[in-house]
Scaffold this active site. Structure first.
Site, PDB file in Angstrom:
ATOM      1  N   LYS A 182       0.734  -0.947   0.084  1.00 27.74           N
ATOM      2  CA  LYS A 182      -0.193   0.473   0.054  1.00 27.74           C
ATOM      3  C   LYS A 182       0.417   1.237  -0.125  1.00 27.74           C
ATOM      4  O   LYS A 182       1.745   1.679   1.259  1.00 27.74           O
ATOM      5  CB  LYS A 182      -0.914  -0.380   1.335  1.00 27.74           C
ATOM      6  CG  LYS A 182      -2.382   0.907   1.151  1.00 27.74           C
ATOM      7  CD  LYS A 182      -2.401   1.970   0.762  1.00 27.74           C
ATOM      8  CE  LYS A 182      -1.695   2.797   1.782  1.00 27.74           C
ATOM      9  NZ  LYS A 182      -1.199   4.339   1.495  1.00 27.74           N
ATOM     10  N   GLU A 257       9.260   1.230  11.441  1.00 25.97           N
ATOM     11  CA  GLU A 257      10.088   2.757  11.187  1.00 25.97           C
ATOM     12  C   GLU A 257       9.425   4.032  11.163  1.00 25.97           C
ATOM     13  O   GLU A 257       8.789   4.573  10.243  1.00 25.97           O
ATOM     14  CB  GLU A 257      11.159   2.184   9.650  1.00 25.97           C
ATOM     15  CG  GLU A 257      11.776   0.909   9.536  1.00 25.97           C
ATOM     16  CD  GLU A 257      12.739   0.575  10.343  1.00 25.97           C
ATOM     17  OE1 GLU A 257      13.270   1.666  10.557  1.00 25.97           O
ATOM     18  OE2 GLU A 257      13.180  -0.477  10.574  1.00 25.97           O
ATOM     19  N   CYS A 291      14.133  10.651   6.847  1.00 28.16           N
ATOM     20  CA  CYS A 291      13.878  10.258   8.432  1.00 28.16           C
ATOM     21  C   CYS A 291      14.511  10.468   9.299  1.00 28.16           C
ATOM     22  O   CYS A 291      15.032  10.492  10.455  1.00 28.16           O
ATOM     23  CB  CYS A 291      13.279   9.193   8.428  1.00 28.16           C
ATOM     24  SG  CYS A 291      14.903   7.300   7.775  1.00 28.16           S
ATOM     25  N   GLU A 389       8.520  16.909  14.890  1.00 27.04           N
ATOM     26  CA  GLU A 389       9.615  16.697  13.617  1.00 27.04           C
ATOM     27  C   GLU A 389       9.420  17.366  12.462  1.00 27.04           C
ATOM     28  O   GLU A 389       8.765  17.520  12.502  1.00 27.04           O
ATOM     29  CB  GLU A 389       9.472  14.608  13.024  1.00 27.04           C
ATOM     30  CG  GLU A 389      10.194  14.177  11.903  1.00 27.04           C
ATOM     31  CD  GLU A 389       9.582  12.485  11.518  1.00 27.04           C
ATOM     32  OE1 GLU A 389       8.446  12.684  11.682  1.00 27.04           O
ATOM     33  OE2 GLU A 389      10.685  12.311  11.047  1.00 27.04           O
TER      34      GLU A 389
HETATM   35  P1  NAD Z   1       2.068   8.895   6.768  1.00 22.62           P
HETATM   36  O1  NAD Z   1       2.598   8.252   8.954  1.00 22.62           O
HETATM   37  O2  NAD Z   1       1.540   9.819   7.392  1.00 22.62           O
HETATM   38  O3  NAD Z   1       2.346   7.732   6.158  1.00 22.62           O
HETATM   39  C1  NAD Z   1       2.921   7.074   5.707  1.00 22.62           C
HETATM   40  C2  NAD Z   1       1.943   5.450   4.967  1.00 22.62           C
HETATM   41  O4  NAD Z   1       1.187   5.189   6.398  1.00 22.62           O
HETATM   42  C3  NAD Z   1       1.321   5.974   3.312  1.00 22.62           C
HETATM   43  O5  NAD Z   1       1.110   5.372   3.346  1.00 22.62           O
HETATM   44  C4  NAD Z   1      -0.452   6.386   4.640  1.00 22.62           C
HETATM   45  O6  NAD Z   1      -1.174   6.158   3.455  1.00 22.62           O
HETATM   46  C5  NAD Z   1      -1.007   4.791   5.170  1.00 22.62           C
HETATM   47  N1  NAD Z   1      -1.494   5.153   6.555  1.00 22.62           N
HETATM   48  C6  NAD Z   1      -2.079   6.275   6.878  1.00 22.62           C
HETATM   49  N2  NAD Z   1      -3.199   6.235   8.142  1.00 22.62           N
HETATM   50  C7  NAD Z   1      -2.608   4.803   7.907  1.00 22.62           C
HETATM   51  C8  NAD Z   1      -4.177   4.058   8.367  1.00 22.62           C
HETATM   52  N3  NAD Z   1      -5.002   4.102   9.944  1.00 22.62           N
HETATM   53  N4  NAD Z   1      -3.506   2.506   8.559  1.00 22.62           N
HETATM   54  C9  NAD Z   1      -2.576   2.323   7.756  1.00 22.62           C
HETATM   55  N5  NAD Z   1      -1.678   2.390   7.086  1.00 22.62           N
HETATM   56  C10 NAD Z   1      -2.336   4.843   7.521  1.00 22.62           C
HETATM   57  O7  NAD Z   1       4.082   8.757   6.919  1.00 22.62           O
HETATM   58  P2  NAD Z   1       4.540  10.171   5.946  1.00 22.62           P
HETATM   59  O8  NAD Z   1       3.858  11.270   6.445  1.00 22.62           O
HETATM   60  O9  NAD Z   1       4.269   9.778   4.399  1.00 22.62           O
HETATM   61  O10 NAD Z   1       5.718   9.985   6.004  1.00 22.62           O
HETATM   62  C11 NAD Z   1       6.163  10.931   6.479  1.00 22.62           C
HETATM   63  C12 NAD Z   1       6.990   9.949   8.073  1.00 22.62           C
HETATM   64  O11 NAD Z   1       7.388   8.977   8.438  1.00 22.62           O
HETATM   65  C13 NAD Z   1       8.006  11.109   9.303  1.00 22.62           C
HETATM   66  O12 NAD Z   1       7.202  10.703  10.221  1.00 22.62           O
HETATM   67  C14 NAD Z   1       8.612  10.142   8.745  1.00 22.62           C
HETATM   68  O13 NAD Z   1      10.318  10.192   9.784  1.00 22.62           O
HETATM   69  C15 NAD Z   1       8.825   9.121   8.682  1.00 22.62           C
HETATM   70  N6  NAD Z   1       9.919   7.864   8.208  1.00 22.62           N
HETATM   71  C16 NAD Z   1      10.805   7.103   9.399  1.00 22.62           C
HETATM   72  C17 NAD Z   1      11.482   6.377   7.960  1.00 22.62           C
HETATM   73  C18 NAD Z   1      12.060   5.476   9.268  1.00 22.62           C
HETATM   74  O14 NAD Z   1      12.973   4.985   8.690  1.00 22.62           O
HETATM   75  N7  NAD Z   1      12.079   5.314  10.229  1.00 22.62           N
HETATM   76  C19 NAD Z   1      11.907   5.887   6.487  1.00 22.62           C
HETATM   77  C20 NAD Z   1      11.224   6.757   6.196  1.00 22.62           C
HETATM   78  C21 NAD Z   1       9.685   8.131   6.677  1.00 22.62           C
END
Ligand code: NAD
Length: 497
Positions: A182, A257, A291, A389
């Site tokens: 997804k 993550e 991240c 963040e």
């Molecule tokens: P997000 O949490 O908004 O979304 C990530 C994914 O989760 C998307 O595909 C979204 O559609 C899905 N999602 C959202 N709500 C959901 C739910 N209720 N159930 C299932 N899926 C759901 O994150 P983002 O804004 O896309 O990404 C940025 C974040 O990701 C930042 O906080 C960043 O630090 C983090 N990140 C972490 C790492 C790591 O390795 N630790 C790597 C990259 C990004």
């Protein structure tokens, strides 16, 4: 050539059971170009009905041909995917830049790394997916084996979409699971290209599926589905908590993550120029949407003024540009909503009493989601701009006096993803790195990854580790087999003497 690639972009369908199909509801959503804020195309909007279809396909494939395939043959598909990605780098990288605003010079490297992810996991599975043996005298031989878990749900963010998707897909498939991806709704283009590549590689139907759609619908249905055994999630910390709550009823296995606010600590004896290069790259590469970005700079008071002056010069000279220009160093943020969020932190910084020092965005780019490279100076670690963040090209800069103080401040935060230490004192380098509460530390180094090492965060930055053979903990089920070699004692309940 790039123009042809972008002009050839069509509306995107879901990829389920080896076919590209519309969403069962017939709905789609708009995909927006962050450089112009114009519509690129429309994306099929999957929901629970499509997730059900995809899970059925993945479950059938797991029980069928894929589950029974010899490992060598399975891995030949993984190598084939790697080769196909390499062959198409010059097409995938522009698509990624077009969709996310990431500079093309950086997306080329990310796509090359994606191919490497597949090759790496094919090699890891053939060399390291091994069990242990536990001989017990001449009575028993106990041993462990790793089995694939089943249907893996992979949920990914938009900040480095292609690379992060493959970082999950490669170990999931190489260890023998089937997959439903997804992807993030703001960056669907290269996930679709990956589906085309995997289709071309000829994997059996249903082994790999992509359901585009929103988190609250498609994502949530995947998390709640009883036939999905594991969820690997990368994204925001709050989303991670919600996913864990929603997956509790079906006892999902989770890899998380999550977010970060990583410190970079520069002591007064550091190699000034190299620390400056690393610090600048670490926050402004990937448009700051990284991240592991060093978003909190702790700088020793003896070199504070000189270091800040040098940083200001860098910020003034960073090339802010069209993501598709080779020379661009910082491009537009992935989406208007995110742009507004990042911008709001610049106002918060002023309210909190910081000096906000920003570079320039050329006027000709006014339609894009540009935030100029920015330093938030004279900050305190208690401020919101030091604790939350921001996920953009914005670095919070905090002076410090001594080692004890800086370690305490570096750890006074809910996140624990990464950290960076710059000093020429080797003992202090190790000492401070070990004292920082985070999953991954670099000493006198920028964020150079070694794929064999564990990747992941502590505290609110994550649960579990990806990378190396650590991913096998998550993507496989360990089974122990106890074999009696002789006639060991068995109590004889009920036997007449
Ligand atoms: P997000 O949490 O908004 O979304 C990530 C994914 O989760 C998307 O595909 C979204 O559609 C899905 N999602 C959202 N709500 C959901 C739910 N209720 N159930 C299932 N899926 C759901 O994150 P983002 O804004 O896309 O990404 C940025 C974040 O990701 C930042 O906080 C960043 O630090 C983090 N990140 C972490 C790492 C790591 O390795 N630790 C790597 C990259 C990004």
């Amino acid at each position: 050539m790039v123009k042809d690639i972008l002009e050839s972009v069509r509306d995107v369908n879901l990829y389920i059971n080896g076919s590209f199909v519309a969403a069962s509801s017939g709905k789609s959503f708009e995909n927006i170009n962050p450089f112009t804020n114009e519509t690129i195309n429309h994306i099929a909007e999957g929901d629970s009905a499509d997730i059900d279809e995809a899970v059925l396909a993945a479950k059938t494939a797991f029980k069928g041909e894929w589950g029974q395939m010899k490992v060598k043959e399975r891995l030949s598909f993984i190598y084939k995917i790697a080769d196909l990605i390499d062959e198409h780098i010059h097409e995938i990288a522009p698509l990624e830049s077009y969709d996310t605003g990431l500079p093309i010079s950086q997306t080329k490297k990310m796509v090359a790394r994606a191919a490497q992810n597949f090759r790496f996991y094919a090699e890891m599975v053939s060399s390291r997916l091994v069990g242990d043996t536990y001989p017990v005298d001449d009575e028993f031989l106990n041993y462990t084996i790793h089995k694939p878990v089943g249907v893996a749900g992979l949920i990914t963010p938009w900040n480095a979409p292609f690379m992060l998707e493959t970082w999950k897909i490669a170990p999931a498939l190489a260890t023998g699971n089937t997959v439903i991806l997804k992807p993030a709704e703001w960056s669907p283009l290269t996930a679709n290209r990956l589906a085309e590549i995997i289709d071309q590689a000829g994997l059996p139907k249903g082994v790999f599926n992509v359901v585009h759609g929103f988190g609250e619908t498609a994502g949530a249905s995947l998390v709640a589905h009883p036939d999905v055994q594991l969820i690997s999630f990368t994204g925001e910390t709050t989303t991670g908590s919600e996913i864990m709550r929603n997956g509790a009823d079906t006892l999902k296995r989770f890899s998380m993550e999550l977010g970060g606010k990583s410190p970079i600590i520069v002591f007064d004896d550091a190699d000034f120029d190299r620390a400056l290069d690393a610090c600048t790259w670490g926050i402004f590469s990937f448009n700051g949407e990284r991240c592991t970005a060093n978003s909190r700079l702790f700088i020793h008071e003896e070199i504070y003024d000189a270091f800040v002056a040098a940083l200001k010069e860098r910020v003034d000279n960073i090339i802010v540009g069209d993501p598709l220009d080779e020379g661009t160093q910082v491009g537009p943020l992935a989406h208007k909503t995110h742009y507004n969020r990042v911008k709001s932190y610049l106002d918060i910084a002023k309210e909190e009493g910081c000096e906000v020092y920003s570079g320039q965005v050329p006027e000709s780019f006014s339609t894009g989601n540009y935030v100029a490279p920015t330093l938030l100076l004279g900050a305190d670690n208690k401020m919101r701009i030091a604790q939350e963040e921001i996920f953009g090209p914005v670095m919070t800069v905090i002076p410090f006096k001594d080692e004890e103080e800086v370690v305490e401040k570096a750890n006074d935060i809910r996140y624990g993803l990464a950290g960076y230490v710059w000093t020429k004192d080797i003992q202090r380098g190790h000492r401070v790195a070990q004292a920082v509460d985070a999953g991954m530390l670099w000493v006198n180094s920028q964020n150079v990854r070694d794929l064999r090492t564990p990747f992941g965060g502590s505290k609110h930055s994550g649960i579990g580790r990806e990378g190396g053979y650590y991913a096998f903990e998550f993507y496989t089920e360990q089974q122990v087999i106890h074999v009696a070699l002789g006639e060991h004692h068995i109590p004889q309940f009920g036997k007449k003497k």
